[in-house]
Design a protein around this motif. Structure first.
Motif, PDB file in Angstrom:
ATOM      1  N   GLN A 303     -25.554 -12.256 -11.834  1.00 43.26           N
ATOM      2  CA  GLN A 303     -25.739 -10.828 -11.585  1.00 43.26           C
ATOM      3  C   GLN A 303     -26.081 -10.129 -12.889  1.00 43.26           C
ATOM      4  OE1 GLN A 303     -22.207  -9.536  -9.117  1.00 43.26           O
ATOM      5  NE2 GLN A 303     -23.821  -8.346  -8.139  1.00 43.26           N
ATOM      6  N   ILE A 304     -26.937  -9.124 -12.778  1.00 47.32           N
ATOM      7  CA  ILE A 304     -27.335  -8.331 -13.949  1.00 47.32           C
ATOM      8  C   ILE A 304     -26.706  -6.960 -13.821  1.00 47.32           C
ATOM      9  CG2 ILE A 304     -29.263  -7.233 -15.147  1.00 47.32           C
ATOM     10  CD1 ILE A 304     -29.907 -10.361 -13.173  1.00 47.32           C
ATOM     11  N   ALA A 305     -25.955  -6.552 -14.847  1.00 47.98           N
ATOM     12  CA  ALA A 305     -25.319  -5.235 -14.854  1.00 47.98           C
ATOM     13  C   ALA A 305     -26.351  -4.200 -15.305  1.00 47.98           C
ATOM     14  CB  ALA A 305     -24.112  -5.229 -15.769  1.00 47.98           C
ATOM     15  N   ILE A 306     -27.054  -3.618 -14.339  1.00 48.72           N
ATOM     16  CA  ILE A 306     -28.110  -2.643 -14.630  1.00 48.72           C
ATOM     17  C   ILE A 306     -27.542  -1.453 -15.405  1.00 48.72           C
ATOM     18  CG2 ILE A 306     -29.834  -1.118 -13.628  1.00 48.72           C
ATOM     19  CD1 ILE A 306     -30.450  -4.091 -13.230  1.00 48.72           C
ATOM     20  N   SER A 307     -26.387  -0.963 -14.973  1.00 47.46           N
ATOM     21  CA  SER A 307     -25.788   0.196 -15.628  1.00 47.46           C
ATOM     22  C   SER A 307     -25.425  -0.090 -17.074  1.00 47.46           C
ATOM     23  CB  SER A 307     -24.533   0.648 -14.868  1.00 47.46           C
ATOM     24  OG  SER A 307     -24.877   1.187 -13.607  1.00 47.46           O
ATOM     25  N   SER A 308     -25.069  -1.325 -17.368  1.00 45.79           N
ATOM     26  CA  SER A 308     -24.759  -1.703 -18.751  1.00 45.79           C
ATOM     27  C   SER A 308     -26.034  -1.828 -19.578  1.00 45.79           C
ATOM     28  CB  SER A 308     -23.988  -3.019 -18.772  1.00 45.79           C
ATOM     29  OG  SER A 308     -23.777  -3.459 -20.102  1.00 45.79           O
ATOM     30  N   ALA A 309     -27.030  -2.512 -19.031  1.00 49.73           N
ATOM     31  CA  ALA A 309     -28.290  -2.699 -19.760  1.00 49.73           C
ATOM     32  C   ALA A 309     -28.936  -1.366 -20.098  1.00 49.73           C
ATOM     33  CB  ALA A 309     -29.245  -3.553 -18.937  1.00 49.73           C
ATOM     34  N   ASN A 310     -28.834  -0.415 -19.184  1.00 48.46           N
ATOM     35  CA  ASN A 310     -29.439   0.897 -19.396  1.00 48.46           C
ATOM     36  C   ASN A 310     -28.690   1.747 -20.418  1.00 48.46           C
ATOM     37  OD1 ASN A 310     -31.664   0.634 -17.751  1.00 48.46           O
ATOM     38  ND2 ASN A 310     -30.688   1.550 -15.959  1.00 48.46           N
ATOM     39  N   ARG A 311     -27.528   1.258 -20.853  1.00 46.45           N
ATOM     40  CA  ARG A 311     -26.785   1.984 -21.884  1.00 46.45           C
ATOM     41  C   ARG A 311     -26.554   1.095 -23.122  1.00 46.45           C
ATOM     42  NH1 ARG A 311     -22.691   6.669 -20.053  1.00 46.45           N
ATOM     43  NH2 ARG A 311     -23.727   7.383 -18.152  1.00 46.45           N
ATOM     44  N   ASP A 312     -27.435   0.146 -23.303  1.00 52.22           N
ATOM     45  CA  ASP A 312     -27.339  -0.745 -24.459  1.00 52.22           C
ATOM     46  C   ASP A 312     -27.878  -0.025 -25.691  1.00 52.22           C
ATOM     47  OD1 ASP A 312     -27.474  -2.728 -26.382  1.00 52.22           O
ATOM     48  OD2 ASP A 312     -28.250  -4.246 -24.999  1.00 52.22           O
ATOM     49  N   LEU A 329     -39.432   6.221 -20.945  1.00 53.06           N
ATOM     50  CA  LEU A 329     -38.437   5.489 -20.172  1.00 53.06           C
ATOM     51  C   LEU A 329     -39.002   4.743 -18.967  1.00 53.06           C
ATOM     52  CD1 LEU A 329     -35.378   7.921 -20.085  1.00 53.06           C
ATOM     53  CD2 LEU A 329     -35.539   5.749 -21.281  1.00 53.06           C
ATOM     54  N   GLN A 330     -40.106   5.239 -18.410  1.00 56.20           N
ATOM     55  CA  GLN A 330     -40.578   4.693 -17.139  1.00 56.20           C
ATOM     56  C   GLN A 330     -40.816   3.190 -17.205  1.00 56.20           C
ATOM     57  OE1 GLN A 330     -43.489   7.030 -15.084  1.00 56.20           O
ATOM     58  NE2 GLN A 330     -44.170   5.355 -13.802  1.00 56.20           N
ATOM     59  N   SER A 331     -41.277   2.716 -18.346  1.00 52.00           N
ATOM     60  CA  SER A 331     -41.572   1.293 -18.479  1.00 52.00           C
ATOM     61  C   SER A 331     -40.450   0.511 -19.154  1.00 52.00           C
ATOM     62  CB  SER A 331     -42.872   1.109 -19.267  1.00 52.00           C
ATOM     63  OG  SER A 331     -42.749   1.664 -20.571  1.00 52.00           O
ATOM     64  N   THR A 332     -39.336   1.170 -19.468  1.00 55.86           N
ATOM     65  CA  THR A 332     -38.282   0.474 -20.204  1.00 55.86           C
ATOM     66  C   THR A 332     -36.950   0.384 -19.468  1.00 55.86           C
ATOM     67  OG1 THR A 332     -37.745   2.524 -21.388  1.00 55.86           O
ATOM     68  CG2 THR A 332     -39.250   0.993 -22.481  1.00 55.86           C
ATOM     69  N   HIS A 333     -36.467   1.474 -18.854  1.00 55.79           N
ATOM     70  CA  HIS A 333     -35.164   1.366 -18.193  1.00 55.79           C
ATOM     71  C   HIS A 333     -35.267   0.415 -17.001  1.00 55.79           C
ATOM     72  CE1 HIS A 333     -35.741   3.599 -14.428  1.00 55.79           C
ATOM     73  NE2 HIS A 333     -36.423   4.514 -15.093  1.00 55.79           N
ATOM     74  N   LEU A 334     -34.138  -0.127 -16.603  1.00 47.25           N
ATOM     75  CA  LEU A 334     -34.106  -1.148 -15.557  1.00 47.25           C
ATOM     76  C   LEU A 334     -33.579  -0.613 -14.231  1.00 47.25           C
ATOM     77  CD1 LEU A 334     -32.757  -4.190 -17.646  1.00 47.25           C
ATOM     78  CD2 LEU A 334     -35.135  -3.484 -17.240  1.00 47.25           C
ATOM     79  N   GLY A 335     -33.600   0.697 -14.068  1.00 41.61           N
ATOM     80  CA  GLY A 335     -33.078   1.302 -12.849  1.00 41.61           C
ATOM     81  C   GLY A 335     -33.792   0.865 -11.587  1.00 41.61           C
ATOM     82  N   PHE A 336     -35.070   0.503 -11.707  1.00 40.59           N
ATOM     83  CA  PHE A 336     -35.822  -0.001 -10.558  1.00 40.59           C
ATOM     84  C   PHE A 336     -36.094  -1.493 -10.686  1.00 40.59           C
ATOM     85  CE2 PHE A 336     -37.111   4.558 -10.668  1.00 40.59           C
ATOM     86  CZ  PHE A 336     -36.574   4.928  -9.443  1.00 40.59           C
ATOM     87  N   GLY A 337     -35.362  -2.139 -11.593  1.00 39.70           N
ATOM     88  CA  GLY A 337     -35.520  -3.568 -11.764  1.00 39.70           C
ATOM     89  C   GLY A 337     -36.610  -3.910 -12.766  1.00 39.70           C
TER      90      GLY A 337
END
Length: 412
Positions: A303-312, A329-337
């Protein structure tokens, strides 16, 4: 990690994991070894690593350990598929999610948002989740699928039964009955649409050909299921999270109020800052894999912790600060995978979020959080394990008219 404190605010735990155990082996209720990935770079790589699969039916024992004896027909969709089957399913779904189809929906979404807000009281606090954040995405998805009138209420009743049962420890006759009803309804809907095709989303799904064939009826059923589930749950919670984040950060809310041109990038930041998808759907190691220096044995869940990765902090400066002026952000955050399973509905979700926030700010520019005196810290809890969202969001839409049996606060 299942404590109330963690569910309310998991970010200190994620920080510790990123620093001390960025690929952490967990013991879960499924009895299957699970590895949680918390750093951004590791997460991004894992989301696109072909050695980490999603077709849980290839590991049928793992599938039943995770999902129990559920309706395979509903789970047999592109979320739980690997190439080449995933490639075919995604190609067909992508044809239905063209920019043209999404763009055509904007006036209708704006109309639906306006109608919902018109019904909201202004002389007493309103639960924005129930009155707005939930029904808006539900209406959009139902219209996409051609579910109208009284049928919509029936679908949502049985759909609610499935989601409640699947995320509880009791999966008995009620779950089977609900899944059976939904499958038969979706099959009937497909039959009606085949007989009377139209220029709509479902017709495109039915008629689109791929070199390996069009969607079968069972594949159409599972596609509709995943659209109904993922397409409305994630957006519902994201609308609530976005409104909550803005209202609890009045300086950021003021920036968006003053310059609506900030909304597109503000939406990206709001998804990064408080994503409705806390952890990815399950994957599993098709072979022995090493990530972040940790060996993950073949057959293990990942499992990938999206919320953690987005606050790295290695990726985002001051990640625990909400900044609606943050760029790129559109091409970097992982909110949409990321990678082959990147969210197909991301353009629609972005438009729904932007439309919902615009409608709220236009009609109720002075809205504030309305909380019981006990505070709001218990609100932000994921109702389901992979999601992070609000069960309730009491808001005073017009504080000057709101009765004072609640405490209205702009600071949260």
């Amino acid at each position: 990690m299942g404590t109330p404190e963690y569910r309310t605010c998991p970010y200190p735990v994620y920080q510790s994991l990123r620093e001390q155990a960025p690929v952490c082996k967990l013991t879960t209720r499924h009895g299957v070894d699970t590895y949680l990935i918390t750093r951004y770079e590791d997460a991004r790589l894992a989301l696109s690593d072909p050695r980490i699969g999603k077709d849980m039916h290839e590991g049928i024992e793992i599938y039943h350990a995770v999902f129990g004896d559920t309706c395979d027909a509903l789970d047999d969709n592109l979320i739980f598929a690997d190439p080449p089957r995933h490639t075919r399913l995604r190609h067909i779904a992508h044809e239905a999610f063209t920019p043209r189809h999404v763009k055509l929906l904007r006036p209708r979404i704006e109309q639906l948002a306006d109608e919902l807000l018109t019904k909201c009281p202004t002389d007493t606090p309103v639960d924005l989740m129930t009155a707005f954040a939930l029904p808006l995405p539900v209406m959009v998805i139902c219209e996409l699928l051609g579910i109208v009138g009284d049928e919509r209420n029936d679908v949502l009743k049985w759909f609610g039964q499935v989601t409640r049962s699947r995320f509880s420890k009791e999966m008995g006759d009620e779950l089977a009955e609900a899944e059976h009803w939904l499958r038969n309804y979706f099959l009937g809907l497909v039959a009606r649409k085949r007989a009377e095709p139209a220029d709509d989303f479902l017709t495109v799904l039915i008629q689109t050909e791929h070199e390996d064939g069009a969607l079968t009826d069972d594949e159409l059923v599972s596609m509709m299921w995943v659209l109904l589930f993922a397409g409305h749950k994630t957006t519902t919670y994201q609308i609530g999270n976005a409104v909550y984040s803005l209202l609890s950060h009045p300086d950021q809310l003021a920036l968006v109020r003053a310059d609506r041109g900030l909304l597109p990038q503000a939406v990206e930041e709001l998804v990064r800052f408080e994503c409705s998808v806390e952890t990815s759907t399950f994957r599993y190691a098709l072979e022995d894999v090493e990530i972040g220096g940790v060996a993950i044995p073949q057959g293990s869940l990942v499992q990938i912790a999206i919320s953690s990765a987005n606050r790295d902090p290695e990726k985002f400066a001051e990640p625990d600060t909400l900044d609606v002026t943050r760029k790129g952000l559109q091409s970097t955050h992982l909110g949409f995978g990321h990678g082959p399973h990147y969210c197909l509905g991301a353009p629609l979700a972005r438009m729904e979020l932007e439309t919902a926030l615009t409608a709220l700010l236009d009609r109720f520019p002075e809205m504030v959080l309305a909380t019981p005196e006990t505070g709001h810290e218990e609100w932000l809890k994921g109702p389901f394990p992979a999601f992070r969202g609000l069960e309730k969001l009491p808001v005073a839409l017009d504080p000057s008219r709101t009765v004072d049996d609640w405490t209205a606060t702009a600071s949260g």
